[in-house]
Structures are given as structure tokens and as C-alpha cells.
Design a protein around this motif. Structure first.
Motif, mmCIF file in Angstrom:
data_model
loop_
_atom_site.group_PDB
_atom_site.id
_atom_site.type_symbol
_atom_site.label_atom_id
_atom_site.label_comp_id
_atom_site.label_asym_id
_atom_site.label_seq_id
_atom_site.Cartn_x
_atom_site.Cartn_y
_atom_site.Cartn_z
ATOM 1 N N LYS A 144 3.466 7.118 6.040
ATOM 2 C CA LYS A 144 2.636 6.852 4.877
ATOM 3 C C LYS A 144 2.228 8.155 4.220
ATOM 4 O O LYS A 144 1.813 9.109 4.886
ATOM 5 N N ASP A 160 -2.394 3.998 14.217
ATOM 6 C CA ASP A 160 -1.338 4.360 13.274
ATOM 7 C C ASP A 160 -0.460 3.178 12.914
ATOM 8 O O ASP A 160 0.128 3.144 11.833
ATOM 9 N N HIS A 163 -0.953 1.306 9.650
ATOM 10 C CA HIS A 163 -0.518 1.904 8.395
ATOM 11 C C HIS A 163 0.935 1.568 8.074
ATOM 12 O O HIS A 163 1.417 1.934 7.008
ATOM 13 N N PRO A 165 4.093 -0.731 6.964
ATOM 14 C CA PRO A 165 4.201 -1.909 6.090
ATOM 15 C C PRO A 165 4.764 -3.102 6.845
ATOM 16 O O PRO A 165 5.496 -2.959 7.835
ATOM 17 N N ASN A 238 8.545 2.519 13.848
ATOM 18 C CA ASN A 238 8.439 3.076 12.496
ATOM 19 C C ASN A 238 9.604 3.987 12.153
ATOM 20 O O ASN A 238 9.483 4.868 11.305
ATOM 21 N N SER A 272 6.812 0.408 -0.481
ATOM 22 C CA SER A 272 5.557 0.906 -1.039
ATOM 23 C C SER A 272 4.861 -0.142 -1.898
ATOM 24 O O SER A 272 5.495 -1.037 -2.476
ATOM 25 N N ALA A 276 -0.430 1.856 -1.209
ATOM 26 C CA ALA A 276 0.181 2.488 -0.034
ATOM 27 C C ALA A 276 1.590 2.930 -0.396
ATOM 28 O O ALA A 276 2.435 2.107 -0.735
ATOM 29 N N ARG A 277 1.807 4.228 -0.332
ATOM 30 C CA ARG A 277 3.114 4.806 -0.619
ATOM 31 C C ARG A 277 3.702 5.374 0.668
ATOM 32 O O ARG A 277 2.978 5.972 1.477
ATOM 33 N N TYR A 278 5.014 5.196 0.834
ATOM 34 C CA TYR A 278 5.680 5.618 2.060
ATOM 35 C C TYR A 278 6.825 6.556 1.728
ATOM 36 O O TYR A 278 7.325 6.609 0.601
#
Length: 513
Positions: A144, A160, A163, A165, A238, A272, A276-278
Motif C-alpha cells: 500500500k 498489515d 491493508h 485489498p 501479499n 486501488s 487506498a493506492r497500491y
């Protein structure tokens, strides 16, 4: 003004599952030739299932009546229904024979009108599952992007995993297609694998939206007209694995890598949201083994439990890892008459027909000591037949060259060319990830000590298992050996300084994964 008939307009529709390629197409022939007999029969039964009949329709007897075909030219008589074909392929799978029998029946008989894009995709995925070491994979970490406006100022500890998605297949595929459709024409297939804890995304890329579906059937002999790219999401992790589908002896061009990078950049955007941007961060881990990827970059505790710490991931100890006490199980194994390598030890009990003294050479105390040191440094990892082999590990040594006696007399010598030699060296091919950046070169020039550009490459079928055998044989000192040589860092490329390996970004491996 009306467009002229020769004007080509972009087509923003994705290639559907039902679009068919001729059976003589290069990709079709190359893929179906590599599959085994059991895999071909399993795929045929999968295509004949009710949920797949819309885009995997075979050539049945009713189709021949509509086409008005000639019975004399047919090598295989069409079946009357899907159920009849299912029984035929079950019988073919039950009996022995070569794969050519089923391959010819699929291409020249039951699917003579063409192989759909869904069939080609599932065939390539089946080959990937049958040969898990056929492609080279690169692991990326879905992270993230921190937002300064939402940073909390208190000392609250968060998880974590919260966070990450949520992976919703339909929403993700719609967002991914929206990002890629203006750039390329592609076919997408997202499938969850039951035999392994992962989800596979296959993207069959057709260069631009100006290419029509009819151009997919053209076979012009070029290997760059279309490219299949695979992405794997391990369950509950992740990480994302990416690879380009290439064949034996085929060289991956820069265009293929560029198309892979385009899809790779669109994946975090598909996850994203406005709040929230990844992004996909590099983990400096590349290998051919899917089992090794799941072990080093997969779900569970194994991501930071490599090398000697691997004993805690086997669940062999009931006590707390912070209050660890050596188990007595290993001492009991040494008392038995058979060692792990199958040799009969000196403590084997004498019996009828067995000599009192073992015919095998007794293990010396030094060899036993080396074996115990290797067991302590590597734990339960780096076994020759564990299926978790890494084929290549490359490091760069960033330690300063040690001072030599009499170096003070040569301090006034001209050493300007020495520091410039690594930067001016011309290497053929693509630049390596271990090449020093401009900031690193300036830092070395400002320093007093000389840091040569020394790189060490370990290559083989199982790198760390080979290092463990070298420790057991006394070639490598297991007590003085740095931890990264045991696989504790969990990376395949990095820079070593003061005995610790660091990734390209400068972070210590294990602290960010």
C-alpha cells in the motif's frame, strides 16, 4: 465525412472465450504437442462440462448434417452428444496408449472447426501445472502506498493484513480490462487452482486495439505477434508472481518484456481505490520452481523462516520459540542403526548373520561435527530432494578491499582509473540489477577505501543444498559462513556488506516481507 473502406478503427472489445483459432495455428500445435495423454483426456472432459459448452463446443453429428459434409473424408465419426464424447474420452484415459491418439482426435476430429481461446488458455495452464519448473518467475510484493493525510499520530498497532485489498474476481478483471483495453487487445482467463493454493491469471496479449480478431488466426511466423503472460496470486499472501510464457529454445524479445511490464503496472491500479493506492514492490527473488516461490514468498510463516530458522516452521517443537530448548529427537535418531543417507552406523546392534563390527567406514568425529554444524546453520531446509531448489543466486560484495602490508608506501599512486573501471566496463546484453547506481558510485568515490566490483554467482539445480553439502564435506567453514549463504535472506540477488545481504532498495531482507 464518412471514413474510407480502408480506414482501420480501434476495436476496444476484449477477445472472447469463444473465439477460435484454426487447428493448424502455431500456438495450438506447439501447446497440444507438449501435453501428455492423461492431461489431454482431462482437458477434453473439462471442456465437455456443462458450464464450458458455450465456448468449447465440439463438432457433433448435427453439425455435419447442417454443413452437408462428406462421410468418406472424415477420419473420426462425429458423436451425437456431449455425453457420448465424455464416455469416449473416459475410455481413452483408462486405457494405455500414446498421446498422439488423443491429440489427433481433438484437433482432427471433435474440435476440427478450431480451438477456442478458452481451450488454448486451459491447455497452457495444464502444461504449467504438469511442469512447475518450465517458466522463470519473478516475485513482487503488493504494498500500500502510504498516504500522509491519513497517518495516525498515536501508537496504535495495526495488522498489515488489514491493508491488503480484497480479491474479488469480477471487479478485478473489470478494472484490469479498463486499464489495458486502450493499450492492447487481449484475452483474459482467471482460474483458481484446486491442487495448489493459488490463483492464475493468463493474459494473451495481441499488440494493439487496431488488431482485429481475424488477425489472431493469421500465422505469419513471427514470435512477437502475440504473447501470453502469467500472473499467480498465492492464497492468503501479499505477493504476485509474474512470468512470460516462452517455449524451449525461444528467446524472449524486448517487446515481450515491455508488454509484460504494461500488464504488471496495471495490476496494482486494478486493486486501488480512491482511499487506498497500491504498488508492486520488488522482492529480489527469481526462480523457476513454483514450490520454492510458495515456500519463500507464499502464505504462512515460511517467508521469514529460512536457513536455520526453518525448524520453527515444521511445527516439530511444542515450546515457545522465544524459550527454545534443543529437542531430544535428533539425539535419538543418532542412536539408531541407519543414518539419513542410508548407511549403517557403528551403533547398529549385532544379530544373526550380521558381523559385530560394521563393514561401513565409521564416521569420524570431525565429519560428525561438520554435519551437526550444517544442521544447526541450515535447519530442515536445503535438502537435496525437498523440491525447493533455487537455480541461481547472485550477490555483489560491497566491503572495502582489506589493507595490505606496505600499502602506505603506494598511497601516492594514481588510483583514479581504478574507481572508474567498474563504471566504464561495457557488458553485453541487458543491464544487471546489481549494477551500481550513480549515487552509489559517488558514495564510493567520496570514501577513503577502495571497493572493487566483485560479484559472486552460485548456480545449479539447488544452490543452498549444494552449499550445505560443501559444509558437511569441510570445503566451507560452517561456523564462519555468513547467514546469507544459508538462505536466511530469502532473496536471489542482492548486495553484501559486512556479512549481511541488502536488496536493491537498501533494505535488509526480512524486514519488509
Amino acid at each position: 465525412m464518412l471514413p474510407t473502406p480502408n480506414t482501420i478503427v480501434p476495436d476496444y472489445r476484449n477477445v472472447p472465450h469463444s473465439h477460435r483459432l484454426p487447428t493448424s495455428h502455431r500456438e495450438v500445435q506447439r501447446t497440444f504437442t507438449k501435453l501428455s495423454r492423461q492431461s489431454l483426456a482431462s482437458l477434453a472432459n473439462q471442456w465437455l462440462a456443462k458450464k464450458n459448452r458455450d465456448f468449447c463446443r465440439p463438432y457433433l453429428l448435427g453439425d455435419r448434417r447442417l454443413d452437408g459434409g462428406d462421410d468418406d473424408d472424415e477420419q473420426y465419426t462425429p458423436a451425437q452428444s456431449h455425453e457420448e464424447l465424455q464416455e469416449i474420452y473416459k475410455q481413452l484415459a483408462a486405457r494405455k496408449g500414446g498421446k498422439r491418439e488423443i491429440q489427433h482426435r481433438i484437433l482432427d476430429g471433435d474440435w476440427r472447426t478450431g480451438i477456442s481461446m478458452y481451450q488454448l488458455a486451459t491447455a497452457e495452464i495444464q502444461y504449467l501445472l504438469d511442469h512447475t519448473n518450465s517458466l522463470r518467475w519473478t516475485a513482487k510484493r503488493l504494498a500500500k502506498i502510504p498516504n500522509g493525510k491519513n497517518l495516525s499520530l498515536d501508537m496504535e498497532v495495526t495488522n498489515d493484513s488489514e491493508h491488503l485489498p480484497r480479491f474479488q474476481a469480477q471487479t478485478f478483471m473489470a478494472n484490469l480490462a479498463r486499464e489495458l483495453t486502450p493499450l492492447m487487445k487481449a484475452h483474459y482467463l482467471l482460474i483458481k487452482i484446486k491442487t495448489m493454493p493459488m490463483t492464475i491469471l493468463r493474459v494473451y496479449i495481441h499488440d494493439s486495439p487496431y488488431s482485429t480478431e481475424a488477425s489472431l488466426a493469421l500465422d505469419n511466423g513471427s514470435s512477437d505477434t502475440a504473447r501470453a503472460v502469467f500472473f499467480i496470486w498465492p492464497n492468503g499472501s501479499n505477493f504476485v508472481y509474474s512470468s512470460i510464457a516462452n517455449h524451449f529454445g525461444q528467446v524472449i524479445s524486448d517487446d515481450g518484456r515491455h508488454l509484460r511490464d504494461i500488464v504488471q503496472q496495471a495490476i496494482p491500479k486494478a486493486f486501488s481505490r480512491p482511499s487506498a493506492r497500491y504498488q508492486l514492490a520488488s522482492t529480489n527473488f527469481t526462480t523457476k520452481s513454483l514450490d520454492a516461490l510458495l515456500a519463500y514468498r507464499g502464505p504462512g510463516k515460511s517467508n521469514a523462516a529460512s536457513g536455520g530458522w526453518s525448524i520453527f516452521q515444521d511445527h516439530n517443537f511444542s515450546q515457545n520459540a522465544l524459550d527454545f530448548v534443543a529437542s531430544q529427537n535428533d539425539h535419538g535418531k543418532e542412536k539408531t542403526g541407519t543414518r539419513k543417507d542410508g548407511a549403517v552406523g557403528a551403533t547398529a546392534k549385532a544379530g544373526p548373520g550380521r558381523p559385530k563390527h560394521s563393514l561401513e567406514d565409521k564416521e569420524t568425529s570431525a565429519a560428525k561435527r561438520r554435519r551437526e554444524v550444517a544442521a544447526g546453520r541450515f535447519g530442515s531446509s536445503a535438502q537435496p530432494n525437498d523440491g525447493l531448489g533455487l537455480e541461481r543466486v547472485e550477490v555483489r560484495i560491497d566491503d572495502a578491499f582489506p589493507a595490505m602490508p606496505g600499502a602506505a608506501d603506494d598511497a601516492d599512486a594514481d588510483t583514479s582509473n581504478v574507481n572508474e573501471q567498474p563504471a566504464n566496463r561495457n557488458r553485453r546484453g541487458r543491464p544487471s540489477l546489481l549494477d551500481r547506481s550513480l549515487d552509489e558510485i559517488e558514495e564510493l568515490e567520496d570514501g577513503d577505501a577502495w571497493v572493487p566490483d566483485v560479484r559472486v554467482v552460485f548456480q545449479g539445480s539447488h544452490v543452498f543444498a549444494g552449499v550445505r553439502q560443501l559444509v558437511e564435506q569441510g570445503v566451507v567453514d560452517g561456523e564462519k559462513m555468513p547467514g546469507w549463504m544459508t538462505g536466511e535472506a530469502g532473496v536471489t540477488i542482492g548486495a553484501v556488506k559486512q556479512g549481511r545481504i541488502r536488496t536493491k532498495s537498501g533494505q535488509v531482507p526480512g524486514a519488509c516481507v
